[in-house]
Design a protein around this motif. Structure first.
Motif, PDB file in Angstrom:
ATOM      1  N   ARG A  84     113.105 -41.395  33.726  1.00 41.39           N
ATOM      2  CA  ARG A  84     114.030 -41.103  32.629  1.00 41.39           C
ATOM      3  C   ARG A  84     115.026 -42.246  32.445  1.00 41.39           C
ATOM      4  N   THR A  85     115.282 -42.570  31.191  1.00 43.32           N
ATOM      5  CA  THR A  85     116.242 -43.629  30.885  1.00 43.32           C
ATOM      6  C   THR A  85     116.844 -43.371  29.507  1.00 43.32           C
ATOM      7  N   PHE A  86     117.812 -44.184  29.147  1.00 48.91           N
ATOM      8  CA  PHE A  86     118.378 -44.078  27.810  1.00 48.91           C
ATOM      9  C   PHE A  86     118.675 -45.470  27.286  1.00 48.91           C
ATOM     10  N   MET A  87     118.754 -45.560  25.968  1.00 47.31           N
ATOM     11  CA  MET A  87     119.105 -46.811  25.289  1.00 47.31           C
ATOM     12  C   MET A  87     120.183 -46.472  24.269  1.00 47.31           C
ATOM     13  N   ASP A  88     121.207 -47.284  24.226  1.00 47.74           N
ATOM     14  CA  ASP A  88     122.399 -47.028  23.421  1.00 47.74           C
ATOM     15  C   ASP A  88     122.467 -48.037  22.277  1.00 47.74           C
ATOM     16  N   TYR A  89     122.636 -47.550  21.038  1.00 46.15           N
ATOM     17  CA  TYR A  89     122.655 -48.419  19.864  1.00 46.15           C
ATOM     18  C   TYR A  89     123.821 -48.071  18.945  1.00 46.15           C
ATOM     19  N   ASN A  90     124.232 -49.039  18.134  1.00 44.79           N
ATOM     20  CA  ASN A  90     125.336 -48.837  17.194  1.00 44.79           C
ATOM     21  C   ASN A  90     124.916 -48.120  15.917  1.00 44.79           C
ATOM     22  N   SER A  91     123.612 -48.035  15.658  1.00 45.28           N
ATOM     23  CA  SER A  91     123.148 -47.382  14.435  1.00 45.28           C
ATOM     24  C   SER A  91     121.734 -46.839  14.644  1.00 45.28           C
ATOM     25  N   ILE A  92     121.335 -45.974  13.728  1.00 42.74           N
ATOM     26  CA  ILE A  92     119.971 -45.430  13.768  1.00 42.74           C
ATOM     27  C   ILE A  92     118.965 -46.562  13.588  1.00 42.74           C
ATOM     28  N   ASN A  93     119.223 -47.467  12.644  1.00 41.42           N
ATOM     29  CA  ASN A  93     118.287 -48.567  12.395  1.00 41.42           C
ATOM     30  C   ASN A  93     118.122 -49.462  13.619  1.00 41.42           C
ATOM     31  N   HIS A  94     119.216 -49.737  14.320  1.00 38.54           N
ATOM     32  CA  HIS A  94     119.095 -50.536  15.545  1.00 38.54           C
ATOM     33  C   HIS A  94     118.277 -49.794  16.595  1.00 38.54           C
ATOM     34  N   ALA A  95     118.444 -48.478  16.667  1.00 37.43           N
ATOM     35  CA  ALA A  95     117.656 -47.682  17.614  1.00 37.43           C
ATOM     36  C   ALA A  95     116.170 -47.735  17.263  1.00 37.43           C
ATOM     37  N   LEU A  96     115.868 -47.653  15.982  1.00 37.53           N
ATOM     38  CA  LEU A  96     114.467 -47.720  15.546  1.00 37.53           C
ATOM     39  C   LEU A  96     113.878 -49.089  15.856  1.00 37.53           C
ATOM     40  N   ASP A  97     114.649 -50.140  15.630  1.00 34.34           N
ATOM     41  CA  ASP A  97     114.201 -51.489  15.994  1.00 34.34           C
ATOM     42  C   ASP A  97     113.973 -51.576  17.504  1.00 34.34           C
ATOM     43  N   GLY A  98     114.822 -50.924  18.277  1.00 37.36           N
ATOM     44  CA  GLY A  98     114.676 -50.917  19.731  1.00 37.36           C
ATOM     45  C   GLY A  98     113.396 -50.248  20.181  1.00 37.36           C
ATOM     46  N   ILE A  99     113.032 -49.150  19.536  1.00 25.91           N
ATOM     47  CA  ILE A  99     111.787 -48.456  19.868  1.00 25.91           C
ATOM     48  C   ILE A  99     110.590 -49.349  19.529  1.00 25.91           C
ATOM     49  N   CYS A 100     110.638 -49.997  18.365  1.00 26.30           N
ATOM     50  CA  CYS A 100     109.564 -50.931  17.991  1.00 26.30           C
ATOM     51  C   CYS A 100     109.477 -52.058  19.018  1.00 26.30           C
ATOM     52  N   PHE A 122     101.908 -44.590  20.665  1.00 21.49           N
ATOM     53  CA  PHE A 122     102.801 -44.996  21.741  1.00 21.49           C
ATOM     54  C   PHE A 122     103.867 -43.925  21.976  1.00 21.49           C
ATOM     55  N   ILE A 123     104.488 -43.466  20.897  1.00 20.65           N
ATOM     56  CA  ILE A 123     105.536 -42.451  21.005  1.00 20.65           C
ATOM     57  C   ILE A 123     104.971 -41.150  21.557  1.00 20.65           C
ATOM     58  N   ASP A 124     103.798 -40.753  21.066  1.00 17.00           N
ATOM     59  CA  ASP A 124     103.173 -39.517  21.548  1.00 17.00           C
ATOM     60  C   ASP A 124     102.735 -39.633  23.000  1.00 17.00           C
ATOM     61  N   GLY A 125     102.507 -40.864  23.469  1.00 19.73           N
ATOM     62  CA  GLY A 125     102.090 -41.074  24.854  1.00 19.73           C
ATOM     63  C   GLY A 125     103.236 -41.010  25.852  1.00 19.73           C
ATOM     64  N   LEU A 126     104.465 -41.027  25.358  1.00 23.85           N
ATOM     65  CA  LEU A 126     105.621 -40.899  26.247  1.00 23.85           C
ATOM     66  C   LEU A 126     105.757 -39.442  26.677  1.00 23.85           C
ATOM     67  N   ALA A 127     106.153 -39.220  27.903  1.00 27.89           N
ATOM     68  CA  ALA A 127     106.339 -37.847  28.365  1.00 27.89           C
ATOM     69  C   ALA A 127     107.396 -37.147  27.517  1.00 27.89           C
ATOM     70  N   ASP A 128     108.456 -37.868  27.161  1.00 34.70           N
ATOM     71  CA  ASP A 128     109.501 -37.283  26.325  1.00 34.70           C
ATOM     72  C   ASP A 128     110.296 -38.391  25.643  1.00 34.70           C
ATOM     73  N   ILE A 129     110.726 -38.111  24.429  1.00 33.02           N
ATOM     74  CA  ILE A 129     111.635 -39.009  23.712  1.00 33.02           C
ATOM     75  C   ILE A 129     112.424 -38.162  22.728  1.00 33.02           C
ATOM     76  N   SER A 130     113.707 -38.452  22.624  1.00 29.87           N
ATOM     77  CA  SER A 130     114.562 -37.770  21.663  1.00 29.87           C
ATOM     78  C   SER A 130     115.729 -38.695  21.335  1.00 29.87           C
ATOM     79  N   ALA A 131     116.478 -38.311  20.310  1.00 28.44           N
ATOM     80  CA  ALA A 131     117.618 -39.115  19.881  1.00 28.44           C
ATOM     81  C   ALA A 131     118.855 -38.239  19.784  1.00 28.44           C
ATOM     82  N   LEU A 132     119.979 -38.811  20.153  1.00 24.73           N
ATOM     83  CA  LEU A 132     121.279 -38.188  19.926  1.00 24.73           C
ATOM     84  C   LEU A 132     122.014 -39.090  18.939  1.00 24.73           C
ATOM     85  N   VAL A 133     122.381 -38.536  17.789  1.00 20.76           N
ATOM     86  CA  VAL A 133     123.017 -39.320  16.733  1.00 20.76           C
ATOM     87  C   VAL A 133     124.407 -38.751  16.473  1.00 20.76           C
ATOM     88  N   PHE A 134     125.398 -39.627  16.519  1.00 19.84           N
ATOM     89  CA  PHE A 134     126.772 -39.182  16.332  1.00 19.84           C
ATOM     90  C   PHE A 134     127.030 -38.817  14.879  1.00 19.84           C
TER      91      PHE A 134
END
Length: 103
Positions: free
Chosen positions: A19-35, A62-74
């Protein structure tokens, strides 16, 4: 979508220790991070290929192959993070990549 603090929660394998997390300033940056994660995986598998290409179905697999992925958006209006699931992430990725391809 700019300026909405986004945290991606991810568990790549069935091992809970992955389990891990990645922190981004925007939704678009998070999407770029996943790519970027997916692109790094492709490069690790195919280190001799100079230019990588993929389509949305590869990214979805790739996303479906992850055991789990979700997003928390402020959400500024309620001063709290709202949770979003795998399907929401895939939908946002499609919209994001579609916009990028039209530039």
């Amino acid at each position: 979508m700019a300026g909405r603090h986004t945290i991606i929660l991810m568990q790549p394998s069935q091992n809970r220790a992955s389990r891990t997390f990645m922190d981004y300033n925007s939704i678009n940056h998070a999407l770029d991070g996943i790519c970027g994660l997916y692109e790094r995986k492709i490069r690790d598998i195919n280190p001799m290929v100079p230019n990588i290409t993929y389509d949305i179905s590869d990214l979805y697999n790739f996303i479906d192959g992850l055991a789990d992925i979700s997003a928390l958006v402020f959400d500024h209006s309620i001063q709290a993070f709202l949770p979003y699931d795998r399907q929401w992430i895939k939908q946002k990725l499609f919209q994001h990549l579609k916009k990028l391809s039209q530039r």
